[in-house]
Design a protein around this motif. Structure first.
Motif, PDB file in Angstrom:
ATOM      1  N   SER A 113       7.093  -3.076   2.721  1.00 25.27           N
ATOM      2  CA  SER A 113       7.445  -1.911   1.897  1.00 25.27           C
ATOM      3  C   SER A 113       6.303  -0.896   1.800  1.00 25.27           C
ATOM      4  CB  SER A 113       7.843  -2.353   0.487  1.00 25.27           C
ATOM      5  OG  SER A 113       6.724  -2.930  -0.183  1.00 25.27           O
ATOM      6  N   SER A 114       5.164  -1.207   2.397  1.00 22.69           N
ATOM      7  CA  SER A 114       4.020  -0.294   2.359  1.00 22.69           C
ATOM      8  C   SER A 114       4.371   1.024   3.032  1.00 22.69           C
ATOM      9  CB  SER A 114       2.814  -0.931   3.057  1.00 22.69           C
ATOM     10  OG  SER A 114       2.408  -2.104   2.385  1.00 22.69           O
ATOM     11  N   THR A 115       3.899   2.119   2.452  1.00 24.39           N
ATOM     12  CA  THR A 115       4.187   3.450   3.008  1.00 24.39           C
ATOM     13  C   THR A 115       2.890   4.176   3.278  1.00 24.39           C
ATOM     14  OG1 THR A 115       4.453   4.182   0.719  1.00 24.39           O
ATOM     15  CG2 THR A 115       6.457   3.773   1.986  1.00 24.39           C
ATOM     16  N   PHE A 116       2.898   5.001   4.312  1.00 22.08           N
ATOM     17  CA  PHE A 116       1.691   5.680   4.764  1.00 22.08           C
ATOM     18  C   PHE A 116       1.908   7.178   4.693  1.00 22.08           C
ATOM     19  CE2 PHE A 116      -0.826   7.512   8.273  1.00 22.08           C
ATOM     20  CZ  PHE A 116      -2.092   7.074   7.907  1.00 22.08           C
ATOM     21  N   LEU A 124       0.831  -1.203   0.000  1.00 27.22           N
ATOM     22  CA  LEU A 124       0.000   0.000   0.000  1.00 27.22           C
ATOM     23  C   LEU A 124       0.866   1.254   0.000  1.00 27.22           C
ATOM     24  CD1 LEU A 124      -2.682  -1.135   2.616  1.00 27.22           C
ATOM     25  CD2 LEU A 124      -2.610  -1.547   0.156  1.00 27.22           C
ATOM     26  N   ASN A 125       0.359   2.300  -0.656  1.00 23.52           N
ATOM     27  CA  ASN A 125       1.126   3.553  -0.726  1.00 23.52           C
ATOM     28  C   ASN A 125       0.211   4.762  -0.548  1.00 23.52           C
ATOM     29  OD1 ASN A 125      -0.223   3.780  -3.169  1.00 23.52           O
ATOM     30  ND2 ASN A 125       1.513   3.043  -4.370  1.00 23.52           N
ATOM     31  N   GLY A 126       0.738   5.944  -0.822  1.00 23.33           N
ATOM     32  CA  GLY A 126      -0.011   7.179  -0.624  1.00 23.33           C
ATOM     33  C   GLY A 126      -1.273   7.255  -1.463  1.00 23.33           C
ATOM     34  N   ARG A 127      -1.259   6.681  -2.672  1.00 22.20           N
ATOM     35  CA  ARG A 127      -2.442   6.706  -3.538  1.00 22.20           C
ATOM     36  C   ARG A 127      -3.590   5.916  -2.906  1.00 22.20           C
ATOM     37  NH1 ARG A 127      -0.290   5.859  -9.766  1.00 22.20           N
ATOM     38  NH2 ARG A 127       0.831   7.844  -9.948  1.00 22.20           N
ATOM     39  N   PHE A 128      -3.220   4.804  -2.289  1.00 26.74           N
ATOM     40  CA  PHE A 128      -4.253   4.005  -1.629  1.00 26.74           C
ATOM     41  C   PHE A 128      -4.888   4.802  -0.493  1.00 26.74           C
ATOM     42  CE2 PHE A 128      -5.597   1.294   1.858  1.00 26.74           C
ATOM     43  CZ  PHE A 128      -6.519   0.469   1.225  1.00 26.74           C
ATOM     44  N   TYR A 129      -4.060   5.518   0.279  1.00 24.87           N
ATOM     45  CA  TYR A 129      -4.604   6.278   1.407  1.00 24.87           C
ATOM     46  C   TYR A 129      -5.538   7.385   0.917  1.00 24.87           C
ATOM     47  CZ  TYR A 129      -5.055   8.986   5.622  1.00 24.87           C
ATOM     48  OH  TYR A 129      -5.590   9.653   6.687  1.00 24.87           O
ATOM     49  N   GLU A 137      -4.991   7.996  13.732  1.00 21.63           N
ATOM     50  CA  GLU A 137      -5.604   6.696  14.017  1.00 21.63           C
ATOM     51  C   GLU A 137      -5.249   5.684  12.936  1.00 21.63           C
ATOM     52  OE1 GLU A 137      -9.717   7.661  14.396  1.00 21.63           O
ATOM     53  OE2 GLU A 137      -9.527   8.362  16.476  1.00 21.63           O
ATOM     54  N   PHE A 138      -5.320   6.126  11.666  1.00 22.00           N
ATOM     55  CA  PHE A 138      -4.977   5.228  10.569  1.00 22.00           C
ATOM     56  C   PHE A 138      -3.486   4.884  10.561  1.00 22.00           C
ATOM     57  CE2 PHE A 138      -9.008   5.793   8.173  1.00 22.00           C
ATOM     58  CZ  PHE A 138      -9.217   4.447   7.916  1.00 22.00           C
ATOM     59  N   TYR A 139      -2.659   5.837  10.976  1.00 24.16           N
ATOM     60  CA  TYR A 139      -1.217   5.572  11.054  1.00 24.16           C
ATOM     61  C   TYR A 139      -0.950   4.406  12.011  1.00 24.16           C
ATOM     62  CZ  TYR A 139       3.743   6.300  11.993  1.00 24.16           C
ATOM     63  OH  TYR A 139       5.103   6.126  12.149  1.00 24.16           O
ATOM     64  N   ASN A 140      -1.576   4.445  13.179  1.00 23.83           N
ATOM     65  CA  ASN A 140      -1.411   3.353  14.149  1.00 23.83           C
ATOM     66  C   ASN A 140      -1.986   2.045  13.609  1.00 23.83           C
ATOM     67  OD1 ASN A 140      -0.201   5.024  16.054  1.00 23.83           O
ATOM     68  ND2 ASN A 140      -2.163   5.710  16.868  1.00 23.83           N
ATOM     69  N   PHE A 141      -3.127   2.130  12.914  1.00 23.06           N
ATOM     70  CA  PHE A 141      -3.760   0.946  12.341  1.00 23.06           C
ATOM     71  C   PHE A 141      -2.863   0.298  11.282  1.00 23.06           C
ATOM     72  CE2 PHE A 141      -6.737  -0.905   9.154  1.00 23.06           C
ATOM     73  CZ  PHE A 141      -7.294  -1.901   9.945  1.00 23.06           C
ATOM     74  N   PHE A 142      -2.285   1.124  10.380  1.00 19.18           N
ATOM     75  CA  PHE A 142      -1.398   0.610   9.335  1.00 19.18           C
ATOM     76  C   PHE A 142      -0.124   0.018   9.930  1.00 19.18           C
ATOM     77  CE2 PHE A 142      -4.251   2.325   6.452  1.00 19.18           C
ATOM     78  CZ  PHE A 142      -3.876   2.107   5.140  1.00 19.18           C
ATOM     79  N   ASN A 143       0.393   0.659  10.961  1.00 25.11           N
ATOM     80  CA  ASN A 143       1.588   0.123  11.623  1.00 25.11           C
ATOM     81  C   ASN A 143       1.327  -1.259  12.189  1.00 25.11           C
ATOM     82  OD1 ASN A 143       3.563   1.934  11.110  1.00 25.11           O
ATOM     83  ND2 ASN A 143       3.466   3.004  13.063  1.00 25.11           N
ATOM     84  N   ALA A 144       0.143  -1.433  12.785  1.00 21.82           N
ATOM     85  CA  ALA A 144      -0.224  -2.749  13.326  1.00 21.82           C
ATOM     86  C   ALA A 144      -0.293  -3.779  12.212  1.00 21.82           C
ATOM     87  CB  ALA A 144      -1.562  -2.651  14.053  1.00 21.82           C
ATOM     88  N   LEU A 145      -0.838  -3.403  11.061  1.00 22.04           N
ATOM     89  CA  LEU A 145      -0.904  -4.317   9.913  1.00 22.04           C
ATOM     90  C   LEU A 145       0.494  -4.716   9.435  1.00 22.04           C
ATOM     91  CD1 LEU A 145      -3.766  -2.705   7.759  1.00 22.04           C
ATOM     92  CD2 LEU A 145      -3.931  -4.671   9.282  1.00 22.04           C
ATOM     93  N   LYS A 146       1.416  -3.747   9.444  1.00 24.40           N
ATOM     94  CA  LYS A 146       2.793  -4.041   9.003  1.00 24.40           C
ATOM     95  C   LYS A 146       3.521  -4.942   9.995  1.00 24.40           C
ATOM     96  CE  LYS A 146       5.413  -0.975   6.996  1.00 24.40           C
ATOM     97  NZ  LYS A 146       6.131   0.282   6.656  1.00 24.40           N
ATOM     98  N   ARG A 147       3.344  -4.637  11.292  1.00 26.49           N
ATOM     99  CA  ARG A 147       4.029  -5.431  12.325  1.00 26.49           C
ATOM    100  C   ARG A 147       3.608  -6.901  12.273  1.00 26.49           C
ATOM    101  NH1 ARG A 147       3.056  -1.067  15.783  1.00 26.49           N
ATOM    102  NH2 ARG A 147       1.280  -2.179  16.704  1.00 26.49           N
ATOM    103  N   LYS A 148       2.326  -7.132  12.012  1.00 30.63           N
ATOM    104  CA  LYS A 148       1.804  -8.507  11.973  1.00 30.63           C
ATOM    105  C   LYS A 148       1.918  -9.116  10.576  1.00 30.63           C
ATOM    106  CE  LYS A 148       0.566  -8.322  16.280  1.00 30.63           C
ATOM    107  NZ  LYS A 148       1.263  -9.142  17.294  1.00 30.63           N
TER     108      LYS A 148
END
Length: 692
Positions: free
Chosen positions: A98-101, A50-55, A81-92
């Motif tokens: 390589s996804s960027t937020f 996922l990248n900036g376009r997706f967001y 809130e979404f930053y924390n949510f995406f970080n959780a997705l990356k950690r797990k």
């Protein structure tokens, strides 16, 4: 795009996201947008990238389909809130690593190599900022209050000041130089305990608006007290003002707009230096004292003398004992295979055998390679491994601490026995320019302090103030005193009766000083010039540098031709007189500067020890941390002053200066040689007025 592959990735996402994340609403939104964008999103190893376009697509989806939920939240809050949510997705590993937020409030920093650029859609904020600053500066002049000064320094000053700096500011830390010029002295704790001091300082040159208001308030508070007494009340007033005029903008966003505002208000070179986008050489209290009689209290001047004494003794020690032949280069964290395995371990647990093998491998390495630079690093890692072995620290903690040290210290310092000033400055510059969060900075500082405390116990004594203390320039009005001291030294030595050779010797030294000041050449570049490398034409002097490549070139731009003019008739006369004497000497030497003794001029090249004498004379005249190399600092600083006085001081002038100095990039010239804050004081406000 392989549709089957994408469908499988979507099924995987639904299954793992449900297992590892608690926010059902966010999960639902992300899943729907993934389904809509299925054919355009990259899939790697069954995971979406996922990248900036997706967001942006996600925000658009929420705005159109869930308007009430979107309106209920502020967009900045939604970003967080979404930053924390995406970080959780990356950690797990629900989405690819390589996804960027890039939410709106973050992308200005994340996307652009220059973190201070605005996106086109955000340029309308500049108009609002300009309107606010015009209204507020008018208010400042009418209402001279500490509250207005605090708000101005936090929101509108060309180089914004933090709450921490202003909170610690005392009246004694303010230099009231004139009605239009004030300087703040910010003392901060060092991450390394030093024998001379555990604190150091940085100077902050205020602009005219802040200086005028501060000067008018100087008699309103006690000299020994803090200037901004009730910082909590001032912060509350600041927050109220910010919400009133900037609404939902964060301090980070205002900081970016501030830098962009001054970029358009002033010229590129001026703003780059004024806003500290690129740090120039820091201003010392000793330099302020050379320009203003009231430039520093007796205690501050006494401390400056201690710093100067310490830095000169340190340089003398390095000169006598340091050899670059023993340099081993920067530290390689993965040189030992057993240690590399531990740092690349992605599990939470590690076996006793793996730790033991790493300890044995490090001890074996230390027996084979007796180099102090790597010794101290591996001893520290060894100490951490022993704590890991007895479960005193966790694997992730150990990995994180060493990774931080490797990023900020181990790969930035060439030799821990002889740390260079530019290495420490580069480390501190990272903390200034990279926008780390407060918690990250605290974590990094703890790691650095822990390492240097350990180093001290192991016998490494690092005197950081003497490393950080900036070298001064030689002011133009000090040149004549230096030249006279050279001449008087010889007249006193020979009772005023000088032979032809003795006269040539002192005039040659004067010529060396003048060429360094007006050309900016390195001392070895001056000493090794040939007679045919210099020529005069219509009042200008030309010197070919490294034309014959007698030595290894320091940079690609070291091979160059220097053109300069000496406007001072007395200085130009000395150069012509010296060159006339040199041409009359009947020897076959090809060298421009020749070795001499009391009764003879030799054909061999002038020896380097002449610089020891010149260093002593320059130090005696300036009474600051100034050496022969300071003349090169003077050249760069005065040339930048000339550039700033021009109406269109475009980057080409700086590029030309950088090439003349033999640097590959202009940043080297600015960071290492240009004393911009000193220029602001030397111009006594004229530079501000000229630019404005």
């Amino acid at each position: 795009m392989n549709t089957k592959k994408a469908i499988m990735a979507l099924e995987r996402f639904e299954k793992l996201a449900k297992k590892h994340t608690k926010n059902q609403q966010y999960r639902y939104w992300v899943y729907n947008v993934l389904e809509q964008q299925l054919n355009s999103i990259k899939v790697v190893k069954g995971q979406f990238c996922l990248n900036g376009r997706f967001y942006e697509a996600l925000i658009t989806y929420i705005k159109h389909n869930h308007a009430q939920q979107f309106e209920r939240r502020k967009e900045v809050k939604l970003d967080n809130e979404f930053y924390n949510f995406f970080n959780a997705l990356k950690r797990k590993e629900v989405i690819h690593s390589s996804s960027t937020f890039y939410p709106k409030s973050w992308r200005l920093i994340s996307i652009n190599p220059n973190p201070y650029n605005l996106l086109r859609a955000d340029f309308n904020v500049l108009d609002k900022f300009k309107e606010n600053i015009d209204i507020f500066t008018t208010k400042m002049h009418n209402e001279k209050t500490i509250k207005n000064l605090y708000i101005y320094l936090r929101l509108y000053h060309p180089h914004l000041q933090t709450q921490q700096i202003l909170k610690s500011l005392k009246n004694n830390d303010i230099l009231y130089l004139s009605e239009n010029q004030c300087v703040l002295i910010h003392y901060y704790k060092l991450f390394i305990k030093s024998k001379t001091s555990d604190t150091f300082y940085k100077t902050i040159v205020l602009d005219k608006n802040a200086s005028v208001l501060l000067f008018s308030l100087k008699n309103n508070t006690e000299r020994s007290s803090k200037f901004f007494k009730d910082i909590h009340l001032l912060e509350k007033s600041l927050q109220e003002y910010k919400e009133q005029v900037f609404q939902d903008m964060s301090f980070l966003s205002i900081k970016i707009v501030n830098k962009n505002y001054y970029t358009f208000e002033h010229t590129t070179l001026y703003n780059t230096l004024r806003s500290k986008t690129i740090l120039s050489v820091p201003l010392s209290i000793a330099e302020v004292g050379s320009l203003y009689r009231n430039g520093g209290s007796p205690q501050q001047k006494s401390q400056e003398e201690t710093y100067i004494k310490s830095v000169f003794s340190r340089k003398d020690k390095e000169k006598s004992s340091f050899s670059y032949e023993n340099d081993i280069g920067y530290f390689d964290l993965y040189e030992i295979y057993e240690l590399e395995k531990i740092f690349k371990n992605n599990n939470k647990k590690i076996s006793v055998k793996e730790i033991t093998n790493a300890i044995i491998a490090i001890k074996r390495y230390l027996e084979l390679y007796d180099v102090e630079h790597t010794k101290i690093i591996y001893r520290y890692i060894l100490d951490g491994l022993k704590k890991l072995l007895v479960n005193e620290i966790k694997l992730r903690t150990f990995q994180g601490q060493i990774w931080q040290l490797n990023k900020h210290i181990f790969t930035k310092i060439m030799n821990f026995e002889y740390i260079q000033d530019y290495e420490i400055n580069d480390i501190m510059e990272r903390f200034e320019t990279i926008l780390y969060t407060k918690n990250t900075l605290v974590s990094i500082n703890r790691s650095l302090k822990r390492f240097f405390d350990f180093s001290k116990l192991e016998g490494f004594s690092i005197d950081v103030p003497s490393i950080l203390y900036p070298k001064s320039i030689v002011f133009q009005n000090e040149l004549d005193s230096i030249l006279n001291n050279i001449k008087e030294d010889y007249f006193e030595k020979f009772d005023g009766r000088l032979t032809y050779i003795q006269k040539f010797k002192y005039i040659q030294l004067q010529a060396v000083v003048l060429i360094a000041f007006y050309s900016g050449l390195r001392k070895n570049e001056i000493r090794t010039r040939r007679l045919k490398d210099i020529y005069f034409n219509e009042g200008k002097i030309y010197i070919d540098v490294n034309k014959n490549k007698e030595h290894d070139l320091k940079t690609r731009n070291s091979l160059r031709r220097i053109e300069f003019t000496i406007n001072d008739s007395g200085h130009y006369k000395i150069i012509k007189e010296w060159f006339g004497l040199r041409e009359k000497i009947k020897n076959k030497s090809k060298h421009l500067f020749l070795q001499t003794d009391e009764n003879k001029v030799y054909s061999k090249i002038m020896e380097e020890d002449i610089y020891d004498n010149l260093n002593w004379i320059i130090k005696t005249v300036t009474k600051r941390y100034a050496t022969f190399h300071s003349l090169r600092h003077s050249y760069a600083t005065y040339r930048v002053l000339d550039l700033l006085k021009e109406e269109d001081n475009n980057p080409y002038g700086l590029l030309e200066l950088s090439i003349k100095m033999g640097h590959e990039i202009p940043e080297t010239t600015l960071k290492t040689y240009v004393h911009f804050d000193l220029l602001l004081l030397m111009s006594k406000g004229l530079l501000f007025n000229r630019i404005n």
